[in-house]
Design an enzyme around this catalytic site. Structure first.
Site, PDB file in Angstrom:
ATOM      1  N   LYS A   1       0.841  -1.196   0.000  1.00  0.00           N
ATOM      2  CA  LYS A   1       0.000   0.000   0.000  1.00  0.00           C
ATOM      3  C   LYS A   1       0.875   1.244   0.000  1.00  0.00           C
ATOM      4  O   LYS A   1       1.583   1.523   0.971  1.00  0.00           O
ATOM      5  CB  LYS A   1      -0.894  -0.020   1.233  1.00  0.00           C
ATOM      6  CG  LYS A   1      -1.869   1.134   1.322  1.00  0.00           C
ATOM      7  CD  LYS A   1      -2.871   1.135   0.178  1.00  0.00           C
ATOM      8  CE  LYS A   1      -4.102   0.294   0.490  1.00  0.00           C
ATOM      9  NZ  LYS A   1      -5.034   0.200  -0.638  1.00  0.00           N
TER      10      LYS A   1
ATOM     11  N   HIS B   1      -9.414  -8.011  -3.743  1.00  0.00           N
ATOM     12  CA  HIS B   1      -9.246  -6.889  -2.816  1.00  0.00           C
ATOM     13  C   HIS B   1      -9.641  -7.298  -1.393  1.00  0.00           C
ATOM     14  O   HIS B   1     -10.430  -8.203  -1.195  1.00  0.00           O
ATOM     15  CB  HIS B   1     -10.152  -5.750  -3.312  1.00  0.00           C
ATOM     16  CG  HIS B   1     -10.387  -4.665  -2.312  1.00  0.00           C
ATOM     17  ND1 HIS B   1     -11.487  -4.659  -1.466  1.00  0.00           N
ATOM     18  CD2 HIS B   1      -9.670  -3.565  -2.021  1.00  0.00           C
ATOM     19  CE1 HIS B   1     -11.433  -3.571  -0.715  1.00  0.00           C
ATOM     20  NE2 HIS B   1     -10.350  -2.895  -1.025  1.00  0.00           N
TER      21      HIS B   1
END
Lengths: 446, 446
Positions: B205, B341
């Protein structure tokens, strides 16, 4: 063996046998751009037996080649769990590269070698679903998310035909509908089907007579049944791009109102040309396909070029009911309509098609069906033919596909297969044999 | 009540209760372009009880608004058949016109109002599947065609983070991974996750530090773990088209080899621009998305413009496991990759994700998961946290999702929800509260 453990059912769903029965069923001399239907259509009835003694069934195309392919598949089936079987076999149909072109125009449905794996897979998937449904007491459509309808509408499917009811010699069937080689006879045929089955849509097989006669036939159908009955016209690629555009223009009112023009010309580029030319002259009648587009691999090009606005699914060769559900979602995503194709078939296929339609909410046209062309004498469903009432097949609360086999009838179908000369479908050869010894399938013919 | 009739199980699968439990779980101060994770993440645990007393469960996003929506849905659920429930509710998610644009960049996952129906539907579908699986003794993935894998791989999911383990005051959790605001700390974090869980892929991320620091972090990850460990980089739209192209070029080796660049910039047109510019300079690293593309309605434009080459599914907001299966087939058809996801979640979601992955053969990347960021103390699965071994979650032979609820732990989660101040996820507000009182989410930031 069913073990009930602490309030939970625990099913051993091991498959102990796969049986594929080649049968022949009488079929009237129907005409299409492929040629002529033979006196017998070939089908395969598949049985999967679990160790509980429950039997799941399905029906698919027939031929010696198909029988052989099931025989070859048997060792991969026996010993596996029905709940996992279709997943185990999924690589059969899901390995083709995206965009791989399986589009074809020459083969009659059931004889395209590129579809072979999808046809086999489909028959296994549907038999597994029937087996599971019978085991847990639930209809097939409710195993896959739950039905979106309990009454599945089907269409009248008129054909130009010669006189005769199918079968041969002492085994010939009565000619229920008679000859239909003119617009007037065709209207009578539809009238008779509407009266018997209560259909409310018409799918009309064209590509047989001179295009002006076929235009006239559609006009007489419209005059006889009115604008509330949608008409779908399918000449199976018999026309050039120019002829397709001319007929699309001529019939823009008759087909534009809830109907469509199906495979007027061959190939995705051909269909895309017809679409562009029709839009250029203001004709918005959707183009449908089960020839240019018969597999997932055909969809990207078709969508990119706007070749087809309605896709005809068919659980028999798109790879079963779950693949039809995938196709429904894909079509909805891209703003395409979804309809359903049919071949000559008995009640097992009819119920599989009805369950596929019930489990696929995106399907918005009444399904095609050849069922009115088959006879009680050939039906292998216990209790006889599946009723079509008000144009619909009802999805009941019965488990699985909701039907069982009549094994005496199945044996008769196998005898007919053994006795008849046909080992694959060959509409072109049949045309030469019975109508015109020089006949060839010419595309485009007009 | 289970009735066994003539060798066939006959299940009455009537739903008699829907219970939606709002819970809060400790969450460490993870950073992303959205802002900062709050000390508690909100989740909802759903129970569907059948009249047999069997309970099907699922987990989804949490908030007061979500709890209210389940409450409103209750009257449509109670009294229906679990086998038909998801089909009955399907119009909730299948009515949007094709091409309808639900693409957005502002909302954190779980707070996008356009996804609300899909999120609710999904939780009901998964709980129904768990209920049916527990009733017939079969794992969820095997109810939907059968598993394509029994070991589902997940990825390490490193974040830049502040020090702290989540929770507040006496309820604070130990800070297992420590602060990570430099490349070196990030590499240590991944090392620790690899050692504990055996992951073999990295989803990282980004969108938090200056892009050059993030490039350096990726390079250090590559140096530490070698080219056999694919790296996927996700800055959640923090970059302009130009910055995206610059970073795509700089990291072409590191991301190109089995990894991808996820949502470098906002919107489908923005992603399409990045793609074109990267291809122009010979960079073929795929672009992935779970921001520009989050629903079927986003796919036609994305495919037409080649904006996204890998779609991130998520059963929680794409509409459940069957919709993920549809998406898998669609992606395969158009030559797109499929990844999965994740949000902050407990073991119920982890198992739903694992079953979705098992039932979707087209998924070819190890799934994202936040699971390493959650703690044993918050787990509601009976027996404690679901093991991840060699980077994989195992799909066993246990029925349904393969897990049951620990009701004491659930009660503690509900207490935490009541006690904590959060009623919806707001990473931007949290950032202002704890890090920078003037912080706003600026897109693109760089």
């Amino acid at each position: 063996m069913i073990v009930v453990e602490s309030g939970l059912g625990k099913f051993e769903m091991k498959i102990i046998d796969l049986r594929a029965h080649s049968i022949a069923i009488a079929d009237p001399p129907l005409r299409s751009s492929y040629g002529l239907h033979a006196p017998y259509a070939l089908r395969t009835i598949v049985e999967l037996e679990s160790e509980d003694g429950i039997v799941g069934i399905s029906e698919t195309h027939g031929s010696d080649a198909i029988a052989k392919a099931f025989h070859k598949l048997r060792s991969r089936i026996v010993g596996t769990d029905a709940y996992r079987l279709s997943g185990l076999l999924l690589p059969m149909i899901d390995t083709s590269a995206a965009g791989a072109d399986r589009s074809q125009t020459r083969y009659v449905p059931g004889e395209n070698p590129a579809d072979e794996a999808a046809r086999l897979y489909s028959a296994i998937e549907i038999a597994c679903l029937d087996l599971i449904g019978k085991s847990v007491g639930k209809p097939v459509c409710d195993l896959l998310g739950g039905r979106s309808r309990s009454e599945v509408p089907f269409s009248a499917y008129p054909f130009y035909k010669h006189s005769g009811g199918g079968g041969e010699g002492a085994d010939a069937r009565p000619d229920e509908y008679g000859e239909a080689l003119s617009p007037e006879q065709l209207v009578l045929q539809v009238n008779q089907m509407f009266a018997k089955y209560g259909f409310r849509e018409i799918k009309f097989k064209a590509g047989v007579l001179d295009p002006d006669k076929e235009i006239e036939t559609v006009r007489q159908l419209r005059a006889a049944f009115g604008p509330k009955i949608p008409i779908r016209l399918d000449p199976n690629c018999a026309w050039s791009v120019e002829t397709s555009v001319r007929i699309g223009m001529a019939l823009r009112e008759e087909l534009g109102n809830g109907g469509y023009l199906e495979d007027p010309t061959a190939s995705i580029p051909g269909m895309a040309q017809v679409r562009r030319k029709l839009l250029d002259i203001g004709v918005t009648t959707p183009l449908a396909s089960n020839v240019a587009v018969t597999s997932f691999g055909d969809l990207p090009e078709s969508i990119r070029t706007d070749a087809v606005q309605v896709v005809l699914c068919d659980p028999h060769y798109w790879g079963g009911i779950q693949q039809v559900q995938h196709l429904g979602k894909l079509c909805h995503t891209f703003g395409l309509g979804l309809s359903m194709h049919s071949n000559s078939h008995l009640g097992v296929s009819l119920m599989a098609m009805a369950h596929a339609a019930a489990a696929t909410p995106q399907l918005t046209y009444a399904c095609d069906t050849h069922y009115p062309w088959q006879s009680e004498k050939d039906e292998v469903v216990a209790g006889g033919r599946v009723p079509i009432v008000n144009g619909c097949v009802k999805i009941s609360e019965k488990p699985g596909l909701g039907i069982e086999l009549d094994y005496d009838q199945l044996a008769r179908g196998r005898e007919r297969y053994t006795r008849c000369e046909y080992r694959k479908r060959d509409d072109e050869g049949e045309m030469r044999k019975h109508v015109d010894s020089n006949w060839r399938r010419i595309l485009p013919r007009w």
